[in-house]
Design an enzyme around this catalytic site. Structure first.
Site, mmCIF file in Angstrom:
data_model
loop_
_atom_site.group_PDB
_atom_site.id
_atom_site.type_symbol
_atom_site.label_atom_id
_atom_site.label_comp_id
_atom_site.label_asym_id
_atom_site.label_seq_id
_atom_site.Cartn_x
_atom_site.Cartn_y
_atom_site.Cartn_z
ATOM 1 C CG ASP A 86 12.258 -3.947 41.793
ATOM 2 O OD1 ASP A 86 11.877 -4.471 42.860
ATOM 3 O OD2 ASP A 86 11.787 -4.240 40.681
ATOM 4 C CG ASP A 87 16.550 -1.438 39.785
ATOM 5 O OD1 ASP A 87 16.252 -2.633 39.589
ATOM 6 O OD2 ASP A 87 16.233 -0.527 39.011
ATOM 7 C CG HIS B 69 12.784 1.348 40.726
ATOM 8 N ND1 HIS B 69 11.479 1.572 40.331
ATOM 9 C CD2 HIS B 69 13.233 0.283 39.987
ATOM 10 C CE1 HIS B 69 11.151 0.691 39.400
ATOM 11 N NE2 HIS B 69 12.192 -0.094 39.165
#
Length: 237
Positions: free
Chosen positions: A42-43, A196
């Site tokens: 993610d991100d 992440h």
């Protein structure tokens, strides 16, 4: 004539002893079912993305990247590389601000529409795979999910949280992640791992990938055609 019959009998006995055990053995041995793992990040893309891609490449591992709109614009080459390397591409929104993203069901859906359009512009690939900020519970209540479905989006969460966002420590993240994978392994469940795009996550990645490879896991990406797993629909993977 008797000699000929006897010689033929010996040949048949030899052939039977040669082929029959192998045939029976082939029936007796069952192939071990291949385990499957889904890695997700993610991100990103962030400053660690190229290192993460390099590590994945080294271990012949595939992953799915849930990316933010503006980060994709800053790292277009990395996004294109994901596609070229056979990784999955998906969206995580624009703002990652719960007050803005979850203001209404339509603000949430429109953020995803913007993000997915950017993804298509960069890669020439269409994705309908999304992961909402902070996961789908508790914010994605029925009206939000209804609008996302109207847009045709497939919402994914995870069943293993690496806690890399909390630990910010490579060895600790790796140890904790492997512990969670082992729990699911004993239950016969495929891990869908939340990572992440962070430097400390890149530090943890080789140890996790070594464990997965040693335990016979096959790395799969999430696709548009798959039925999604999320906290509102926690099916067995």
């Amino acid at each position: 004539m008797k000699r000929k019959i006897g010689f033929t009998f010996l040949i048949l006995c030899f052939l039977s002893s040669y082929f029959l055990p192998q045939h029976l053995h082939a029936k007796a041995v069952k192939k071990t079912p291949k385990r499957v793992v889904y890695l997700t990040f993610d991100d990103g893309p962030n400053s660690s993305v190229e290192r993460i891609l390099s590590i994945l490449d080294k271990y012949h591992a595939k992953a799915t990247f849930f990316m933010l709109n503006n980060n994709m614009k800053l790292h277009k080459k990395s996004v294109k590389k994901m596609v070229n390397k056979g990784h999955g591409i998906a969206c995580h929104g624009v703002t990652h601000d719960k007050n803005k993203f979850y203001k209404t069901p339509y603000t949430a859906a429109k953020e995803m529409k913007t993000c997915l359009n950017t993804l298509t512009q960069i890669t020439n690939k269409k994705s309908i795979i999304i992961r909402v900020p902070y996961g789908s519970k508790p914010y994605m209540k029925a009206p939000y999910r209804k609008v996302m479905n109207q847009y045709g989006y497939k919402m994914w969460d995870w069943n293993v949280d690496s806690l890399d966002w909390k630990f910010l420590n490579g060895p600790k993240t790796a140890q904790y992640t492997i512990k969670q994978i082992k729990i699911l392994k004993n239950k016969g469940i495929s891990p869908l791992i939340l990572f992440h795009d962070k430097p400390t996550t890149a530090d943890a990645l080789p140890t996790v990938l070594k464990y997965l490879k040693a335990n016979g896991y096959d790395f799969k990406v999430l696709t548009n055609s798959m039925k999604p797993y999320n906290f509102w629909n926690p099916r067995i993977l």
